[in-house]
Design a protein around this motif. Structure first.
Motif, PDB file in Angstrom:
ATOM      1  N   ARG A  38      -1.637   2.525 -13.768  1.00 33.34           N
ATOM      2  CA  ARG A  38      -1.494   1.072 -13.738  1.00 33.34           C
ATOM      3  C   ARG A  38      -0.239   0.602 -14.473  1.00 33.34           C
ATOM      4  O   ARG A  38       0.476  -0.288 -13.999  1.00 33.34           O
ATOM      5  N   GLN A  76       1.495  -9.802  -5.243  1.00 33.96           N
ATOM      6  CA  GLN A  76       1.886  -8.419  -4.985  1.00 33.96           C
ATOM      7  C   GLN A  76       1.757  -7.567  -6.237  1.00 33.96           C
ATOM      8  O   GLN A  76       1.323  -6.413  -6.167  1.00 33.96           O
ATOM      9  N   GLU A 124     -14.045  -7.256  -4.616  1.00 36.34           N
ATOM     10  CA  GLU A 124     -12.600  -7.428  -4.776  1.00 36.34           C
ATOM     11  C   GLU A 124     -11.856  -7.777  -3.495  1.00 36.34           C
ATOM     12  O   GLU A 124     -10.637  -7.925  -3.510  1.00 36.34           O
ATOM     13  N   GLU A 139      -9.169  -6.530   1.903  1.00 32.96           N
ATOM     14  CA  GLU A 139      -7.840  -5.918   1.929  1.00 32.96           C
ATOM     15  C   GLU A 139      -7.703  -4.842   0.862  1.00 32.96           C
ATOM     16  O   GLU A 139      -7.214  -3.740   1.136  1.00 32.96           O
ATOM     17  N   LEU A 140      -8.142  -5.151  -0.342  1.00 31.81           N
ATOM     18  CA  LEU A 140      -8.053  -4.177  -1.421  1.00 31.81           C
ATOM     19  C   LEU A 140      -8.920  -2.955  -1.125  1.00 31.81           C
ATOM     20  O   LEU A 140      -8.501  -1.815  -1.348  1.00 31.81           O
ATOM     21  N   ARG A 191      -3.697  -2.903  -9.126  1.00 33.76           N
ATOM     22  CA  ARG A 191      -5.082  -2.495  -8.821  1.00 33.76           C
ATOM     23  C   ARG A 191      -5.107  -1.237  -7.963  1.00 33.76           C
ATOM     24  O   ARG A 191      -5.978  -0.378  -8.139  1.00 33.76           O
ATOM     25  N   LEU A 192      -4.148  -1.097  -7.059  1.00 30.08           N
ATOM     26  CA  LEU A 192      -4.109   0.091  -6.207  1.00 30.08           C
ATOM     27  C   LEU A 192      -3.782   1.351  -7.008  1.00 30.08           C
ATOM     28  O   LEU A 192      -4.056   2.461  -6.559  1.00 30.08           O
ATOM     29  N   LYS A 250      -0.308  -7.992  -8.777  1.00 29.22           N
ATOM     30  CA  LYS A 250      -1.724  -7.759  -9.055  1.00 29.22           C
ATOM     31  C   LYS A 250      -2.301  -6.721  -8.104  1.00 29.22           C
ATOM     32  O   LYS A 250      -3.052  -5.813  -8.522  1.00 29.22           O
ATOM     33  N   HIS A 251      -1.934  -6.810  -6.837  1.00 29.69           N
ATOM     34  CA  HIS A 251      -2.447  -5.878  -5.840  1.00 29.69           C
ATOM     35  C   HIS A 251      -1.953  -4.462  -6.119  1.00 29.69           C
ATOM     36  O   HIS A 251      -2.725  -3.499  -6.067  1.00 29.69           O
ATOM     37  N   ASP A 270      -7.214  -0.751   1.455  1.00 31.83           N
ATOM     38  CA  ASP A 270      -6.046  -0.058   0.907  1.00 31.83           C
ATOM     39  C   ASP A 270      -6.457   1.090  -0.016  1.00 31.83           C
ATOM     40  O   ASP A 270      -5.888   2.187   0.028  1.00 31.83           O
ATOM     41  N   LEU A 271      -7.463   0.857  -0.861  1.00 33.16           N
ATOM     42  CA  LEU A 271      -7.907   1.910  -1.767  1.00 33.16           C
ATOM     43  C   LEU A 271      -8.528   3.073  -1.006  1.00 33.16           C
ATOM     44  O   LEU A 271      -8.320   4.243  -1.360  1.00 33.16           O
ATOM     45  N   ARG A 316       0.836  -1.205   0.000  1.00 27.73           N
ATOM     46  CA  ARG A 316       0.000   0.000   0.000  1.00 27.73           C
ATOM     47  C   ARG A 316       0.871   1.255   0.000  1.00 27.73           C
ATOM     48  O   ARG A 316       0.608   2.217  -0.728  1.00 27.73           O
TER      49      ARG A 316
END
Length: 389
Positions: A272, A288, A312, A315-316, A294-295, A290-291, A319-320, A262
């Motif tokens: 991205r 990691q 999703e 966790e995601l 996405r962030l 992929k995460h 973080d977002l 994050r």
């Protein structure tokens, strides 16, 4: 002579068996366990140094019923498998040749020779396993008292031996340092470009460890000012440092635990493609990568926090929200529900099995999410309305 305070780990029965196997005169506790005990912080790993050669360590352990694993035989390291936590036992060493990425070592006989090849004075403290008396060859105890991270000997020489020590310096400074060592800082700045020659995996390991610390802002800011961060993460820049500061403040306000991925996302621009390039360069794991990618898509959660968490993952979503400066209250202590409709129920209403069933499920689910996850009775009504159309 200074002594190591008694701690839980020093009284472990399995460590006493290890000491008996190797002999009290042949070994010392060394490194993080000694340092952290003196600082009064939790000890995670216990390491030992020994005058015994690796093959003798293997034999002594086997004779006492302790299973040895030759995890780093060429460099003299044997892992002793113990019930309460494994211990790495390493034969005393001295450097023969170094090129900044790897070292050729020879086994040594003197504790001071082994201490001289270590990075920082606070990591070169040895404790006798029986008396707990501390051997300090380079002023590590005084540096601990001053909360000063200082290279052993000449800082430039230590960094030229292993370029990764630049990042290790900043990690240890963030964890333990209060008084800055100007000589160390100057050496890190002067030799920052040498980090380019390191494997990306080693760089990523240290960078993520720094970002995972409780409050790494001052350290990361100095890395940026000294030209270290631009070498390992040129995408960050001053703008990234600003986003990083905002995220840390929001984490504090929300009581959020640290997350290195994050925080890495905050340092990067919200793009991205950039995130994917950085993830590939740092050899991050697939999860990691992929995460992180996405962030980078900060604004793509128009349905709301709970819809995001449902689609999703929690966790995601957390973080977002943190990266976007939004509160976590809507997803805190919330368990995403299970969609209360199955394809078989639609088939039972006369719809032929196939793509149409999947389309109807998706349509009803989208409306269910938009209405805030109502109960099964409402879902049945939504299905009726969808079929009637």
């Amino acid at each position: 002579m200074a002594k190591l305070p008694k701690a839980d780990w020093t009284q472990r029965e399995d460590l006493a068996r290890l000491v008996t196997a190797l002999g009290t005169d042949n070994m010392r506790w060394v490194g993080g366990a000694v340092r952290d005990t003196l600082l009064g912080v939790p000890v995670r790993d216990v390491d030992a140094a020994t005058t015994l050669r690796p093959e003798d360590v293997m034999k002594h352990l086997k004779d006492k019923g302790i299973k040895p694993i030759p995890t780093g035989l060429d460099h003299g390291t044997i892992t002793a498998l113990l019930p309460e936590g494994n211990v790495e036992v390493t034969t005393l060493r001295k450097d023969v040749a170094t090129d900044g990425r790897r070292a050729t070592v020879a086994f040594a006989e003197q504790w001071e020779d082994d201490a001289a090849r270590r990075d920082f004075t606070i990591n070169a403290l040895y404790a006798h396993p029986e008396t707990l008396e501390i051997s300090d060859y380079f002023g590590g105890l005084a540096d601990l008292d001053a909360r000063r991270v200082r290279f052993i000997g000449d800082a430039h020489d230590r960094i030229r031996e292993d370029h990764l020590r630049i990042l290790r310096y900043y990690r240890f400074q963030a964890r333990f340092g209060a008084e800055l060592d100007e000589t160390a800082e100057a050496a890190c700045e002067e030799l920052a470009s040498t980090l380019k020659g390191l494997s990306r995996e080693r760089v990523a390991m240290e960078l993520l460890a720094i970002l995972a610390l409780p409050d790494p802002y001052a350290t990361v800011a100095r890395m940026q000012a000294k030209g270290v961060l631009p070498v390992v993460l040129p995408e960050a820049g001053d703008a990234g440092l600003g986003r990083f500061a905002d995220l840390l403040e929001h984490e504090r306000q929300q009581g959020a635990a640290p997350s290195s991925i994050r925080r890495l996302a905050a340092l990067l621009p919200p793009d991205r493609k950039t995130a994917e390039q950085v993830a590939a360069r740092l050899r991050l794991s697939n999860a990691q990568r992929k995460h992180l990618a996405r962030l980078a898509q900060r604004s793509n959660f128009l349905e709301g926090p709970r819809a995001l968490a449902y689609r999703e993952g929690m966790e995601l979503a957390r973080d977002l929200l943190l990266l976007s400066g939004l509160p976590l209250e809507q997803v805190e202590d919330w368990q995403p529900p299970v969609f209360p409709l199955k394809g078989g129920e639609i088939v039972a209403r006369g719809v032929a099995a196939g793509p149409e069933v999947a389309r109807l499920l998706q349509t009803v689910e989208t409306r269910w999410i938009a209405e805030g996850f109502p109960d099964a009775e409402r879902v049945a009504q939504l299905l009726d309305e969808t079929l009637s159309r």
